[in-house]
Design a protein around this motif. Structure first.
Motif, short mmCIF file in Angstrom:
data_model
loop_
_atom_site.label_atom_id
_atom_site.label_comp_id
_atom_site.label_asym_id
_atom_site.label_seq_id
_atom_site.Cartn_x
_atom_site.Cartn_y
_atom_site.Cartn_z
N MET A 1 -97.12 64.14 37.97
CA MET A 1 -96.22 63.70 38.16
C MET A 1 -94.81 62.44 37.17
N ALA A 2 -94.81 62.29 37.15
CA ALA A 2 -93.85 61.38 35.98
C ALA A 2 -94.54 59.90 36.51
N LYS A 3 -94.59 59.21 35.24
CA LYS A 3 -94.96 57.89 35.76
C LYS A 3 -92.92 56.90 36.62
N GLN A 4 -93.33 56.42 37.78
CA GLN A 4 -91.72 55.56 37.94
C GLN A 4 -92.16 54.41 37.66
N ASN A 5 -91.13 53.48 37.43
CA ASN A 5 -91.52 52.36 36.76
C ASN A 5 -89.93 51.94 38.13
N HIS A 6 -90.66 50.93 38.74
CA HIS A 6 -89.72 50.13 39.89
C HIS A 6 -89.23 48.76 39.63
N LEU A 7 -89.68 48.61 38.55
CA LEU A 7 -89.74 46.81 38.16
C LEU A 7 -88.38 47.31 36.61
N PRO A 8 -87.15 46.40 36.50
CA PRO A 8 -86.12 46.01 35.82
C PRO A 8 -86.81 45.86 34.82
N ASN A 9 -86.22 46.59 33.85
CA ASN A 9 -86.87 46.69 31.87
C ASN A 9 -86.43 45.28 31.48
N VAL A 10 -87.37 44.36 31.39
CA VAL A 10 -87.30 43.04 31.07
C VAL A 10 -87.66 43.37 29.52
N ASP A 11 -87.80 42.14 28.53
CA ASP A 11 -88.46 41.30 27.54
C ASP A 11 -89.52 40.32 28.05
N LEU A 12 -90.34 40.35 27.00
CA LEU A 12 -91.77 39.36 27.46
C LEU A 12 -91.40 38.31 27.70
N ARG A 13 -90.42 37.12 27.14
CA ARG A 13 -89.15 35.52 26.85
C ARG A 13 -89.00 35.37 28.36
N THR A 14 -88.44 37.16 28.66
CA THR A 14 -87.97 36.52 30.25
C THR A 14 -89.06 37.23 31.28
N PHE A 15 -89.37 37.87 31.38
CA PHE A 15 -90.81 37.57 31.88
C PHE A 15 -91.67 36.58 32.23
N ILE A 16 -91.93 35.71 30.65
CA ILE A 16 -92.42 34.26 31.49
C ILE A 16 -91.33 33.59 31.58
N GLU A 17 -90.22 33.22 31.36
CA GLU A 17 -89.79 31.97 31.69
C GLU A 17 -89.04 32.52 33.35
N ASP A 18 -88.90 33.72 34.09
CA ASP A 18 -88.79 33.87 34.96
C ASP A 18 -90.40 33.39 36.13
N MET A 19 -90.98 34.14 35.70
CA MET A 19 -92.27 33.55 36.20
C MET A 19 -92.68 32.70 36.52
N TYR A 20 -93.08 31.64 35.41
CA TYR A 20 -93.29 30.71 35.01
C TYR A 20 -92.85 29.40 34.30
N GLY A 21 -91.82 29.72 33.93
CA GLY A 21 -90.74 28.17 33.27
C GLY A 21 -90.68 28.22 32.16
N GLU A 22 -90.04 27.69 31.90
CA GLU A 22 -89.73 27.19 30.50
C GLU A 22 -90.95 26.30 29.57
#
Length: 122
Positions: free
Chosen positions: A1-22
């Motif tokens: 079975m192919a790996k399924q990714n249900h998450l949007p493809n975001v870069d690490l900076r965006t992930f950090i800012e979205d999760m923790y704030g700047e």
């Protein structure tokens, strides 16, 4: 079975800012399986964190700590539960039996894992 990714493809900076704030409190951790060493990064050091990941991601298994730590503990510690400053979400890393060579009792596949998760109340 192919790996399924249900998450949007975001870069690490965006992930950090979205999760923790700047301007998050504490330190994010980056651990290398190869060196068994941890680096700690304050909000003001995100460019340094991104540079470290970019330069090492092709040759090392890198693990990003999902909570922030109250203080930088040095290279031989990945952090402690009593030092957690922020936990920004609920995360699960679920392995499937059909993608592992193991005797452990993993869920058979994604469908079986999702059925188990449905039993939790969020």
């Amino acid at each position: 079975m192919a790996k399924q990714n249900h998450l949007p493809n975001v870069d690490l900076r965006t992930f950090i800012e979205d999760m923790y704030g700047e301007n998050f409190k504490g330190y994010l951790t980056l651990w290398s399986k190869k060196t068994k060493q941890t680096q700690f990064f304050a909000a003001s050091e995100i460019d340094k964190l991104l540079s470290e990941v970019e330069s090492r991601k092709a040759v090392q298994d890198l693990y990003f700590g999902l909570s922030t730590q109250y203080k930088a503990l040095g290279p031989n510690s990945r952090g402690r539960t009593n030092g957690v400053t922020t936990v920004s979400g609920f995360f699960a890393d679920i392995d499937f039996a059909n993608s592992k060579d193991s005797k452990k009792n993993y869920p058979t596949d994604e469908k079986a894992a999702l059925k188990i998760l449905e039993e939790f109340q969020f």
